[in-house]
Design a protein around this motif. Sequence first.
Motif, PDB file in Angstrom:
ATOM      1  N   ALA A   1       9.711 -28.552  -7.390  1.00 36.12           N
ATOM      2  CA  ALA A   1       9.074 -27.588  -8.290  1.00 36.12           C
ATOM      3  C   ALA A   1      10.100 -26.544  -8.699  1.00 36.12           C
ATOM      4  O   ALA A   1      10.809 -25.975  -7.848  1.00 36.12           O
ATOM      5  CB  ALA A   1       7.893 -26.924  -7.595  1.00 36.12           C
ATOM      6  N   ASN A   2      10.192 -26.248 -10.010  1.00 36.54           N
ATOM      7  CA  ASN A   2      11.214 -25.357 -10.552  1.00 36.54           C
ATOM      8  C   ASN A   2      10.595 -24.239 -11.376  1.00 36.54           C
ATOM      9  O   ASN A   2       9.514 -24.400 -11.960  1.00 36.54           O
ATOM     10  CB  ASN A   2      12.184 -26.127 -11.458  1.00 36.54           C
ATOM     11  N   ASN A   3      11.318 -23.086 -11.445  1.00 36.03           N
ATOM     12  CA  ASN A   3      11.042 -22.052 -12.433  1.00 36.03           C
ATOM     13  C   ASN A   3      12.352 -21.334 -12.741  1.00 36.03           C
ATOM     14  O   ASN A   3      13.439 -21.804 -12.342  1.00 36.03           O
ATOM     15  CB  ASN A   3       9.931 -21.101 -11.972  1.00 36.03           C
ATOM     16  N   ALA A   4      12.273 -20.214 -13.411  1.00 40.99           N
ATOM     17  CA  ALA A   4      13.493 -19.532 -13.849  1.00 40.99           C
ATOM     18  C   ALA A   4      14.334 -19.058 -12.673  1.00 40.99           C
ATOM     19  O   ALA A   4      15.552 -18.854 -12.813  1.00 40.99           O
ATOM     20  CB  ALA A   4      13.122 -18.344 -14.736  1.00 40.99           C
ATOM     21  N   GLN A   5      13.742 -18.868 -11.509  1.00 45.81           N
ATOM     22  CA  GLN A   5      14.495 -18.418 -10.331  1.00 45.81           C
ATOM     23  C   GLN A   5      15.112 -19.582  -9.541  1.00 45.81           C
ATOM     24  O   GLN A   5      15.842 -19.368  -8.587  1.00 45.81           O
ATOM     25  CB  GLN A   5      13.578 -17.612  -9.394  1.00 45.81           C
ATOM     26  N   GLY A   6      14.772 -20.838  -9.917  1.00 49.06           N
ATOM     27  CA  GLY A   6      15.331 -21.988  -9.238  1.00 49.06           C
ATOM     28  C   GLY A   6      14.265 -22.767  -8.490  1.00 49.06           C
ATOM     29  O   GLY A   6      13.123 -22.886  -8.958  1.00 49.06           O
ATOM     30  N   ASN A   7      14.622 -23.297  -7.310  1.00 51.83           N
ATOM     31  CA  ASN A   7      13.663 -24.065  -6.524  1.00 51.83           C
ATOM     32  C   ASN A   7      14.001 -23.941  -5.051  1.00 51.83           C
ATOM     33  O   ASN A   7      15.076 -23.470  -4.677  1.00 51.83           O
ATOM     34  CB  ASN A   7      13.638 -25.531  -6.959  1.00 51.83           C
ATOM     35  N   ASN A   8      13.069 -24.393  -4.235  1.00 50.54           N
ATOM     36  CA  ASN A   8      13.249 -24.387  -2.782  1.00 50.54           C
ATOM     37  C   ASN A   8      13.453 -25.783  -2.223  1.00 50.54           C
ATOM     38  O   ASN A   8      13.159 -26.052  -1.057  1.00 50.54           O
ATOM     39  CB  ASN A   8      12.042 -23.728  -2.102  1.00 50.54           C
ATOM     40  N   GLY A   9      13.936 -26.679  -3.068  1.00 55.55           N
ATOM     41  CA  GLY A   9      14.264 -28.002  -2.597  1.00 55.55           C
ATOM     42  C   GLY A   9      13.142 -29.007  -2.807  1.00 55.55           C
ATOM     43  O   GLY A   9      12.018 -28.653  -3.182  1.00 55.55           O
ATOM     44  N   PRO A  10      13.455 -30.287  -2.577  1.00 54.78           N
ATOM     45  CA  PRO A  10      12.472 -31.338  -2.843  1.00 54.78           C
ATOM     46  C   PRO A  10      11.422 -31.444  -1.749  1.00 54.78           C
ATOM     47  O   PRO A  10      11.601 -30.961  -0.628  1.00 54.78           O
ATOM     48  CB  PRO A  10      13.334 -32.594  -2.898  1.00 54.78           C
ATOM     49  N   SER A  11      10.343 -32.120  -2.108  1.00 56.32           N
ATOM     50  CA  SER A  11       9.275 -32.406  -1.163  1.00 56.32           C
ATOM     51  C   SER A  11       9.705 -33.489  -0.180  1.00 56.32           C
ATOM     52  O   SER A  11      10.784 -34.088  -0.320  1.00 56.32           O
ATOM     53  CB  SER A  11       8.041 -32.901  -1.910  1.00 56.32           C
ATOM     54  N   ALA A  12       8.883 -33.749   0.781  1.00 52.12           N
ATOM     55  CA  ALA A  12       9.076 -34.923   1.626  1.00 52.12           C
ATOM     56  C   ALA A  12       8.860 -36.179   0.788  1.00 52.12           C
ATOM     57  O   ALA A  12       8.254 -36.143  -0.295  1.00 52.12           O
ATOM     58  CB  ALA A  12       8.104 -34.890   2.803  1.00 52.12           C
ATOM     59  N   ASN A  13       9.354 -37.314   1.282  1.00 49.71           N
ATOM     60  CA  ASN A  13       9.215 -38.563   0.543  1.00 49.71           C
ATOM     61  C   ASN A  13       7.749 -38.962   0.405  1.00 49.71           C
ATOM     62  O   ASN A  13       6.938 -38.728   1.307  1.00 49.71           O
ATOM     63  CB  ASN A  13       9.956 -39.689   1.255  1.00 49.71           C
ATOM     64  N   SER A  14       7.446 -39.563  -0.717  1.00 52.98           N
ATOM     65  CA  SER A  14       6.118 -40.159  -0.899  1.00 52.98           C
ATOM     66  C   SER A  14       6.003 -41.425  -0.065  1.00 52.98           C
ATOM     67  O   SER A  14       6.976 -41.876   0.555  1.00 52.98           O
ATOM     68  CB  SER A  14       5.891 -40.496  -2.370  1.00 52.98           C
ATOM     69  N   ASN A  15       4.841 -41.998  -0.049  1.00 54.56           N
ATOM     70  CA  ASN A  15       4.685 -43.343   0.492  1.00 54.56           C
ATOM     71  C   ASN A  15       5.458 -44.318  -0.382  1.00 54.56           C
ATOM     72  O   ASN A  15       5.760 -44.045  -1.550  1.00 54.56           O
ATOM     73  CB  ASN A  15       3.209 -43.741   0.526  1.00 54.56           C
ATOM     74  N   SER A  16       5.801 -45.470   0.169  1.00 56.21           N
ATOM     75  CA  SER A  16       6.537 -46.488  -0.585  1.00 56.21           C
ATOM     76  C   SER A  16       5.582 -47.417  -1.303  1.00 56.21           C
ATOM     77  O   SER A  16       4.494 -47.724  -0.793  1.00 56.21           O
ATOM     78  CB  SER A  16       7.425 -47.308   0.355  1.00 56.21           C
ATOM     79  N   VAL A  17       5.993 -47.867  -2.495  1.00 52.71           N
ATOM     80  CA  VAL A  17       5.254 -48.882  -3.234  1.00 52.71           C
ATOM     81  C   VAL A  17       6.209 -49.989  -3.622  1.00 52.71           C
ATOM     82  O   VAL A  17       7.396 -49.745  -3.849  1.00 52.71           O
ATOM     83  CB  VAL A  17       4.581 -48.304  -4.490  1.00 52.71           C
ATOM     84  N   THR A  18       5.715 -51.188  -3.658  1.00 51.21           N
ATOM     85  CA  THR A  18       6.523 -52.364  -4.013  1.00 51.21           C
ATOM     86  C   THR A  18       6.088 -52.883  -5.368  1.00 51.21           C
ATOM     87  O   THR A  18       4.907 -53.094  -5.617  1.00 51.21           O
ATOM     88  CB  THR A  18       6.376 -53.464  -2.948  1.00 51.21           C
ATOM     89  N   ILE A  19       7.044 -53.104  -6.235  1.00 50.70           N
ATOM     90  CA  ILE A  19       6.815 -53.608  -7.589  1.00 50.70           C
ATOM     91  C   ILE A  19       7.279 -55.051  -7.658  1.00 50.70           C
ATOM     92  O   ILE A  19       8.368 -55.381  -7.176  1.00 50.70           O
ATOM     93  CB  ILE A  19       7.588 -52.744  -8.620  1.00 50.70           C
ATOM     94  N   PRO A  20       6.493 -55.967  -8.268  1.00 50.56           N
ATOM     95  CA  PRO A  20       5.194 -55.700  -8.889  1.00 50.56           C
ATOM     96  C   PRO A  20       4.091 -55.559  -7.829  1.00 50.56           C
ATOM     97  O   PRO A  20       4.159 -56.183  -6.777  1.00 50.56           O
ATOM     98  CB  PRO A  20       4.953 -56.922  -9.761  1.00 50.56           C
ATOM     99  N   THR A  21       3.115 -54.723  -8.121  1.00 51.44           N
ATOM    100  CA  THR A  21       1.980 -54.513  -7.227  1.00 51.44           C
ATOM    101  C   THR A  21       0.751 -55.193  -7.807  1.00 51.44           C
ATOM    102  O   THR A  21       0.390 -54.930  -8.960  1.00 51.44           O
ATOM    103  CB  THR A  21       1.688 -53.020  -7.037  1.00 51.44           C
ATOM    104  N   VAL A  22       0.162 -56.069  -7.025  1.00 54.39           N
ATOM    105  CA  VAL A  22      -1.081 -56.715  -7.429  1.00 54.39           C
ATOM    106  C   VAL A  22      -2.227 -55.988  -6.731  1.00 54.39           C
ATOM    107  O   VAL A  22      -2.252 -55.885  -5.502  1.00 54.39           O
ATOM    108  CB  VAL A  22      -1.088 -58.208  -7.051  1.00 54.39           C
ATOM    109  N   VAL A  23      -3.141 -55.484  -7.516  1.00 57.98           N
ATOM    110  CA  VAL A  23      -4.277 -54.752  -6.958  1.00 57.98           C
ATOM    111  C   VAL A  23      -5.270 -55.750  -6.352  1.00 57.98           C
ATOM    112  O   VAL A  23      -5.571 -56.780  -6.979  1.00 57.98           O
ATOM    113  CB  VAL A  23      -4.970 -53.915  -8.051  1.00 57.98           C
ATOM    114  N   PRO A  24      -5.755 -55.502  -5.141  1.00 58.64           N
ATOM    115  CA  PRO A  24      -6.761 -56.410  -4.562  1.00 58.64           C
ATOM    116  C   PRO A  24      -7.953 -56.582  -5.491  1.00 58.64           C
ATOM    117  O   PRO A  24      -8.284 -55.679  -6.263  1.00 58.64           O
ATOM    118  CB  PRO A  24      -7.149 -55.711  -3.253  1.00 58.64           C
ATOM    119  N   PRO A  25      -8.600 -57.739  -5.428  1.00 53.43           N
ATOM    120  CA  PRO A  25      -9.666 -58.037  -6.393  1.00 53.43           C
ATOM    121  C   PRO A  25     -10.948 -57.252  -6.137  1.00 53.43           C
ATOM    122  O   PRO A  25     -11.097 -56.588  -5.106  1.00 53.43           O
ATOM    123  CB  PRO A  25      -9.901 -59.539  -6.198  1.00 53.43           C
TER     124      PRO A  25
END
Length: 920
Positions: free
Chosen positions: A522-546
């Motif tokens: 997250a950024n503004n004119a004063q800068g930022n406090n660094g990135p968030s923790a990692n998101s969960n992982s996703v694998t491409i291509p992803t097939v959605v369960p039926p």
Amino acid sequence: MTRSTCSAVAEQGKRRGSNWKTRVCICLTVLLVFAAVSASAQTTAAPPTTTIQILGNSAVTAPSNPPTAPVGGIILYGSQISPVTNQPVRHLWVGDSNFGMCRIDPDLDTVITAGAPSPFNINVATCPFKINGLSVTGGPMAFDPATNFLYLTDEQTNSEGIFRIGYLPTGDNGQGQLDFNNVFAMVGAITGSRFSGGTTGCAFPNDDVGSVLVNGVLQPAQTQSVPLGVPDGLALGPDGNLWIGFKKQGAILRINNPATATANGFGTCNDFVQLVAEGPDPGGGNGIAFIGHDLWGADEAGPFVIKNVDTACQALGSTFPQTPTCGETNPTTATFAALTPTAIYSDQTYPYLNGNNLYFADTVDDMWVGNVSGDAAGAAIVRNPFEPANAFNPAAAANVGINAVVADQTDPANVVLYSGDDPSLAALLAQGRWWQVIQNPPARATKPNVATVVRASAVGNTITLSWSPAQTAVPVTSYLVHSTNGAVADRTVTAPLGGTFPPNFLVIPGVANGTYAFRVTANNAQGNNGPSANSNSVTIPTVVPPGIPTNVSATAGDTAAFVSFVAPPNSATEGITGYTITSSPSGITKVVGAAATSGTVAGLVDGTTYTFTVHANNAGGKGMESTPSNQVTPAAVPIPLTIALNGPLTVSSVPIMSTFTASLTNTTPTAATGLVLKYALTTTDGAAVLIGQPSQGTCTTTSSVGVTCNIGALAAGATANVNFIVQIQANSISATASFTGNATPPGGVVGAVNGSTPVLNTTTPGAPPQGGNGPTLTVTVSASTAKPQLNTNTGTTHTFVATNTGSILATNLSFTISEPAQLTITSVNASSTAVGDPVTCNPSTPGTLNNQAVNNIVCNIASLGGNLKNGNKPTTAQTITIQVNVTAPAKAFSQTVFSIVAFDGIDAVSPSASFLQTVK
């Protein structure tokens, strides 16, 4: 304009909490004008929050169109551009116990001047929403921006329904309005409601949960199946389905595919609206909301959560007791768990997973809980009260009756809350109020805090990211999205053209195959406090369960069951590779192919009762389980094909032509072949069968009393019907139908099969009636049902009457009633006008009539009627009346209910009577 509010306010009573016990209706007619002169009063309390009254009575001035007992709200956008924000205008829409669903004018970006009268008022021209002439007050709401559908509960006692309403952003010159020509009542109370189940005709199912999972431990709940009553919780899940909570029961329902449902295109009610989970405290439900995939609930005993509800909660059946497949847990943060909320709202924006803040209310305060997803680690942030202390009541009275909270996520990093209350605590006319609670004034010129949670989801080669910024009064001007493996170029998310606030979600199409995780800064004119923790992982291509299969039905065999189903609604595009059928109990499975719509589950135990569910499989995994099938009990002796013969049991005059129908049904998992059906008539006076008319194959008359029909092959689960036209002369006739052929019983091998029906007797006026040795009497019999067309899971009364109209006693009289086995007999009441001879009824016993399973009730009386002027019997005709109260099952069927009288003698008229009972 004027409007009487008595009927509307009378509908609205206790909604939540022990402080809404009183239900009061004040019959007043007030002058309603469209001017905006409501009052406001800014609190003098110090930050962190600023609270301003925008609607309702205050010490400053009396408003026009004041609210009454707010019950819910939502913020909707119009198409007109606001000169303040250069973005589309947005309005607060409220559910009001007097006016119903209404828009608050002007738009929410109108400048509020401290100390001056509020510019806001209820625009009564926007709220004429009625069902059969009565207003719908509304309740918790949810909005789907892809379809412009608004979903809402109606909490009035006489409706108790869930509605889908079209919303027109361009309506009313771009301010937005409801489309009253696009109203769809999806589900509701089936009795006593104004729309009797809604446009679909679907009622709320009963709460059939007999035990619940609390923090992973099975706990006792209720002891019987109970009606759900008033809905007061509604949330649109990430799966696109609608989730419903209730005021007096803990049940959580799921309405499947609400956006695509039509009056005739919703499947069956069991597939459309399903019981899937249970909250912790029947009697204290106060709303539900989503954070990520988790469903949070507001309960009088405290908040609770059902984790991964849209992927873990399976549909339950309609047989009490049921145990949910997903359990609820309570917050681990002590101050979070100690809240006693009367309303709930989240900052999640459908269809994204960007929520991490919950907004609650109780009878006194608003409350904010941040970092909700971190609660398991004890990291939830709780602010109670959220607004300055006593902001809603400077006199610090015991209660002010806060009953509705609405989060405005226009600025995802600094959410604004709107709060509705009823200080009268009794839904008194014009005593409600609405407040604006600004979370973090004033803005601080510093770097924004780190985003608290980043969630990734994918379909095909498209990734959707959602995140939750910190609520710290710090403005955010942009977000930087970075993939941890560097395979996706960094993306900068800024405010839309002309806008101020960047959204907290991003859709990335066309991603190359691989595995990805992301961080957000997250950024503004004063800068930022660094990135968030990692998101969960996703694998491409992803097939959605039926999706979920529907219309699951089971037929018992020998140590096996034949199960049929209908493919999921979107099966053509889901790449389904097969289906898995699962038994309960035992969990025995059968996997069938992608094109299959049925399968045989073998290895079952004869005499054990089973239900079955079906889920679809594809490359994305397994879909959710279907609604459980009907109950079946495998039998030791297989019945691979069934045959039934139906026709009139009596005829009123002779000679006459009558139709008799033989029905041959293949209950095996494969086609039966070489089928031959024969009809044989027995007569003493030359009655004859004239012709056989088959639904398939051909029939040949072999004699005056016999017809042979070559049916040929009969598909699995199919039925062939043959109508036989019979000329009846003077005397009674009897007939049977039989068949031969080849079939494969469930769990068996191909072999010869045969069967026949019981003898079907048809009496004529001149034929010897039933009964023992004795005189010929006239005992009339009648049978009727209070509801020939009966809804599933509802009850009715069957009435049977026998009357002796002669002057001689009918002694040792027995009255036999054959009720279909599908009906549950709840009580039997028998009475007689005969003096001194009581009537007694034996408990029902199972039996078979016309090859249909029945429960027989036999009632006896020593003597009935007579005209003995000098004896102990009365001089008028006497009557025996039997009333059988029955309850319909959850599955539709149609069957004849039959009754017959016998005594020491011969009946000069028909001794039987019957009627057709249909359950739809």
